[in-house]
Motif scaffolding. Structure first.
Motif, PDB file in Angstrom:
ATOM      1  N   VAL A 200      56.471  39.081  42.880  1.00  0.00           N
ATOM      2  CA  VAL A 200      55.503  39.574  43.786  1.00  0.00           C
ATOM      3  C   VAL A 200      54.811  40.982  43.090  1.00  0.00           C
ATOM      4  CG1 VAL A 200      54.677  40.635  46.074  1.00  0.00           C
ATOM      5  CG2 VAL A 200      56.088  38.418  45.778  1.00  0.00           C
ATOM      6  N   GLU A 201      55.868  41.576  42.754  1.00  0.00           N
ATOM      7  CA  GLU A 201      55.231  42.937  41.882  1.00  0.00           C
ATOM      8  C   GLU A 201      54.507  42.832  40.973  1.00  0.00           C
ATOM      9  OE1 GLU A 201      58.774  45.084  41.679  1.00  0.00           O
ATOM     10  OE2 GLU A 201      58.875  46.021  43.828  1.00  0.00           O
ATOM     11  N   THR A 202      54.943  41.568  39.845  1.00  0.00           N
ATOM     12  CA  THR A 202      54.556  41.507  38.765  1.00  0.00           C
ATOM     13  C   THR A 202      52.877  40.758  38.982  1.00  0.00           C
ATOM     14  OG1 THR A 202      56.308  40.999  37.696  1.00  0.00           O
ATOM     15  CG2 THR A 202      54.190  39.853  36.760  1.00  0.00           C
ATOM     16  N   GLU A 203      52.902  40.062  40.028  1.00  0.00           N
ATOM     17  CA  GLU A 203      51.549  39.356  40.473  1.00  0.00           C
ATOM     18  C   GLU A 203      50.555  40.403  40.959  1.00  0.00           C
ATOM     19  OE1 GLU A 203      50.466  36.085  40.212  1.00  0.00           O
ATOM     20  OE2 GLU A 203      52.161  36.167  38.630  1.00  0.00           O
ATOM     21  N   ASN A 204      50.944  41.283  41.711  1.00  0.00           N
ATOM     22  CA  ASN A 204      50.476  42.662  42.281  1.00  0.00           C
ATOM     23  C   ASN A 204      49.695  43.520  41.228  1.00  0.00           C
ATOM     24  OD1 ASN A 204      50.860  41.828  44.865  1.00  0.00           O
ATOM     25  ND2 ASN A 204      52.470  43.129  45.238  1.00  0.00           N
ATOM     26  N   ARG A 205      50.551  43.547  40.165  1.00  0.00           N
ATOM     27  CA  ARG A 205      50.300  44.448  39.113  1.00  0.00           C
ATOM     28  C   ARG A 205      49.026  43.804  38.282  1.00  0.00           C
ATOM     29  NH1 ARG A 205      55.804  45.992  38.508  1.00  0.00           N
ATOM     30  NH2 ARG A 205      55.941  44.246  36.887  1.00  0.00           N
ATOM     31  N   ARG A 206      49.258  42.376  38.097  1.00  0.00           N
ATOM     32  CA  ARG A 206      48.179  41.699  37.327  1.00  0.00           C
ATOM     33  C   ARG A 206      47.038  41.526  38.279  1.00  0.00           C
ATOM     34  NH1 ARG A 206      46.455  39.766  32.594  1.00  0.00           N
ATOM     35  NH2 ARG A 206      45.959  37.558  32.552  1.00  0.00           N
TER      36      ARG A 206
ATOM     37  N   ALA B 170      46.044  43.623  40.161  1.00  0.00           N
ATOM     38  CA  ALA B 170      45.248  44.952  40.167  1.00  0.00           C
ATOM     39  C   ALA B 170      44.423  45.392  38.921  1.00  0.00           C
ATOM     40  CB  ALA B 170      46.426  46.204  40.603  1.00  0.00           C
ATOM     41  N   MET B 171      45.121  44.988  37.882  1.00  0.00           N
ATOM     42  CA  MET B 171      44.543  45.118  36.327  1.00  0.00           C
ATOM     43  C   MET B 171      43.244  44.242  36.536  1.00  0.00           C
ATOM     44  SD  MET B 171      47.464  45.255  33.433  1.00  0.00           S
ATOM     45  CE  MET B 171      46.364  45.282  32.187  1.00  0.00           C
TER      46      MET B 171
ATOM     47  N   GLN C 100      41.297  43.101  38.958  1.00  0.00           N
ATOM     48  CA  GLN C 100      40.205  43.845  39.841  1.00  0.00           C
ATOM     49  C   GLN C 100      39.606  44.858  39.139  1.00  0.00           C
ATOM     50  OE1 GLN C 100      42.512  44.192  43.494  1.00  0.00           O
ATOM     51  NE2 GLN C 100      41.582  42.515  44.471  1.00  0.00           N
ATOM     52  N   LEU C 101      40.436  45.777  38.658  1.00  0.00           N
ATOM     53  CA  LEU C 101      40.029  47.105  37.736  1.00  0.00           C
ATOM     54  C   LEU C 101      38.964  46.554  36.569  1.00  0.00           C
ATOM     55  CD1 LEU C 101      39.962  50.003  37.353  1.00  0.00           C
ATOM     56  CD2 LEU C 101      42.166  49.797  36.008  1.00  0.00           C
ATOM     57  N   ALA C 102      39.550  45.659  36.224  1.00  0.00           N
ATOM     58  CA  ALA C 102      38.538  45.363  34.780  1.00  0.00           C
ATOM     59  C   ALA C 102      37.221  44.815  35.354  1.00  0.00           C
ATOM     60  CB  ALA C 102      39.257  43.918  33.903  1.00  0.00           C
ATOM     61  N   PHE C 103      37.118  43.981  36.617  1.00  0.00           N
ATOM     62  CA  PHE C 103      35.854  43.572  36.742  1.00  0.00           C
ATOM     63  C   PHE C 103      35.229  44.505  37.515  1.00  0.00           C
ATOM     64  CE2 PHE C 103      37.406  39.113  36.271  1.00  0.00           C
ATOM     65  CZ  PHE C 103      36.289  38.490  36.028  1.00  0.00           C
ATOM     66  N   HIS C 104      35.637  45.486  38.065  1.00  0.00           N
ATOM     67  CA  HIS C 104      35.229  46.805  38.766  1.00  0.00           C
ATOM     68  C   HIS C 104      34.398  47.685  37.821  1.00  0.00           C
ATOM     69  CE1 HIS C 104      34.644  50.239  41.376  1.00  0.00           C
ATOM     70  NE2 HIS C 104      35.306  50.905  40.498  1.00  0.00           N
ATOM     71  N   ARG C 105      35.241  47.786  36.477  1.00  0.00           N
ATOM     72  CA  ARG C 105      34.733  48.579  35.538  1.00  0.00           C
ATOM     73  C   ARG C 105      33.488  47.795  34.800  1.00  0.00           C
ATOM     74  NH1 ARG C 105      37.458  52.861  32.474  1.00  0.00           N
ATOM     75  NH2 ARG C 105      35.851  53.917  31.778  1.00  0.00           N
TER      76      ARG C 105
ATOM     77  N   LEU D 240      42.399  44.504  30.009  1.00  0.00           N
ATOM     78  CA  LEU D 240      42.941  43.231  30.578  1.00  0.00           C
ATOM     79  C   LEU D 240      43.672  42.429  29.360  1.00  0.00           C
ATOM     80  CD1 LEU D 240      43.746  41.648  33.451  1.00  0.00           C
ATOM     81  CD2 LEU D 240      41.658  40.521  32.839  1.00  0.00           C
ATOM     82  N   ASP D 241      44.936  41.946  29.485  1.00  0.00           N
ATOM     83  CA  ASP D 241      45.499  40.991  28.674  1.00  0.00           C
ATOM     84  C   ASP D 241      45.759  39.558  29.202  1.00  0.00           C
ATOM     85  OD1 ASP D 241      47.423  41.390  30.527  1.00  0.00           O
ATOM     86  OD2 ASP D 241      48.992  42.053  29.134  1.00  0.00           O
ATOM     87  N   ARG D 242      46.199  38.711  28.188  1.00  0.00           N
ATOM     88  CA  ARG D 242      46.316  37.274  28.450  1.00  0.00           C
ATOM     89  C   ARG D 242      45.087  36.590  28.743  1.00  0.00           C
ATOM     90  NH1 ARG D 242      50.984  36.935  32.649  1.00  0.00           N
ATOM     91  NH2 ARG D 242      50.248  38.823  33.036  1.00  0.00           N
ATOM     92  N   VAL D 243      43.887  36.923  28.123  1.00  0.00           N
ATOM     93  CA  VAL D 243      42.675  36.606  28.331  1.00  0.00           C
ATOM     94  C   VAL D 243      42.390  35.523  27.210  1.00  0.00           C
ATOM     95  CG1 VAL D 243      40.196  36.962  28.605  1.00  0.00           C
ATOM     96  CG2 VAL D 243      41.828  38.655  29.317  1.00  0.00           C
ATOM     97  N   ARG D 244      42.165  34.281  27.628  1.00  0.00           N
ATOM     98  CA  ARG D 244      42.121  33.028  26.725  1.00  0.00           C
ATOM     99  C   ARG D 244      40.404  32.998  26.323  1.00  0.00           C
ATOM    100  NH1 ARG D 244      44.383  28.043  29.470  1.00  0.00           N
ATOM    101  NH2 ARG D 244      46.333  29.169  28.606  1.00  0.00           N
ATOM    102  N   GLU D 245      39.756  33.363  27.072  1.00  0.00           N
ATOM    103  CA  GLU D 245      38.207  32.897  26.654  1.00  0.00           C
ATOM    104  C   GLU D 245      37.267  34.024  27.367  1.00  0.00           C
ATOM    105  OE1 GLU D 245      34.837  29.408  26.389  1.00  0.00           O
ATOM    106  OE2 GLU D 245      36.756  29.230  27.595  1.00  0.00           O
ATOM    107  N   LEU D 246      36.154  34.391  27.013  1.00  0.00           N
ATOM    108  CA  LEU D 246      35.160  35.311  27.644  1.00  0.00           C
ATOM    109  C   LEU D 246      33.646  34.375  27.378  1.00  0.00           C
ATOM    110  CD1 LEU D 246      33.672  37.830  28.881  1.00  0.00           C
ATOM    111  CD2 LEU D 246      33.690  38.833  26.419  1.00  0.00           C
ATOM    112  N   ARG D 247      33.019  34.310  28.548  1.00  0.00           N
ATOM    113  CA  ARG D 247      31.924  33.814  28.324  1.00  0.00           C
ATOM    114  C   ARG D 247      30.790  34.702  28.992  1.00  0.00           C
ATOM    115  NH1 ARG D 247      31.235  29.317  30.838  1.00  0.00           N
ATOM    116  NH2 ARG D 247      33.042  29.292  32.009  1.00  0.00           N
TER     117      ARG D 247
END
Length: 207
Positions: free
Chosen positions: A41-47, A49-50, A52-57, A143-150
Motif C-alpha cells: 500500500v505504501e509503494t502504491e501510495n508513493r507511485r 503521489a509521483m 499526480q505530481l507529474a500531471f500537476h507539474r 516519473l519512472d516506468r513510463v512506456r509511452e508518451l503521446r
C-alpha cells in the motif's frame, strides 16, 4: 498424609509444544501478510503521489504558457510551443510566472521542455529564453516506468493534430501561415505506465 505433586508427562509437554508451534506459525503468517500488505500500500501510495505530481507539474506549466517564440543556441527561431514525440524534447514551450523569491536579475519567463528518455519522464528548463551558445538545461525526473508518451493538439479549427505547430499546407485556409507565436487551444497528454496502463489528461491553454 503427604500430598502428591503431579507434573506434566512427556506426552503432554510434546502436545503443548506442538500447539504452541502451530499458533506461532499462524501468528507469524498473519503478521507477515499484514506487513506485506502495508508495504504494498505504501509503494502504491508513493507511485500515486509521483504520478499526480507529474500531471500537476504539466498542468501548472501549461496553464502559464504564453505566445513567446525564442531563438535556440544556433540563433534559429523556435515557435512558442513545439510538440513532436519524435524529437528529443517531446513538448517544448515558453511559460510565464517563474517565481523569483531571491530577486535575481532575470525574467519571469521560462523555457520548459518535457522529455521521455529510457522509460522516465523528465522536465527540463533553461535559465534564459534565447540561448547564447550551448546552454545546458536543468533537469528533474518526474516519473519512472513510463512506456509511452503521446501528444495531441487542438488547433483553432477544432481539429486534432499529432504535432505542433501545423505546417502551412495543413491549415484549412491557404492564406493563413503558421505563426511562431501560435498556440493550440488544448493539449492532450497520454502516458502509458508499465503498472497502471494509459492515463490521459486534457489540458486547456490560456486564451
Amino acid at each position: 498424609m503427604i500430598a502428591t505433586v503431579r507434573g506434566f508427562t512427556l506426552l503432554e509437554l510434546l502436545v503443548a509444544l506442538a500447539v504452541f508451534a502451530i499458533l506461532s506459525i499462524a501468528a507469524y503468517s498473519g503478521l507477515s501478510n499484514v506487513l506485506f500488505t502495508r508495504a504494498a500500500v505504501e509503494t502504491e501510495n508513493r507511485r500515486l503521489a509521483m504520478t499526480q505530481l507529474a500531471f500537476h507539474r504539466l498542468e501548472q506549466d501549461l496553464e502559464q504558457v504564453i505566445p513567446r517564440s525564442v531563438r535556440d543556441e544556433y540563433g534559429e527561431p523556435q515557435p512558442a510551443l513545439c510538440g513532436n514525440i519524435q524529437d528529443s524534447e517531446a513538448l517544448l514551450f515558453t511559460r510565464a510566472g517563474w517565481d523569483n523569491p531571491l530577486g535575481q536579475p532575470r525574467a519571469n519567463l521560462q523555457r520548459v521542455a518535457y522529455r521521455l528518455r529510457e522509460g522516465r519522464l523528465w522536465r527540463l528548463h533553461w535559465d534564459a529564453l534565447d540561448r547564447g551558445g550551448l546552454a545546458e538545461p536543468r533537469e528533474i525526473m518526474l516519473l519512472d516506468r513510463v512506456r509511452e508518451l503521446r501528444l495531441r493538439f487542438l488547433d483553432q479549427d477544432d481539429a486534432w493534430r499529432n504535432d505542433w505547430p501545423p505546417p502551412a499546407d495543413g491549415l484549412s485556409d491557404p492564406e493563413r501561415k503558421p505563426k511562431p507565436d501560435l498556440l493550440p487551444r488544448a493539449v492532450e497528454i497520454s502516458l502509458t505506465l508499465e503498472d497502471w496502463g494509459e492515463i490521459t489528461r486534457l489540458l486547456l491553454l490560456p486564451g
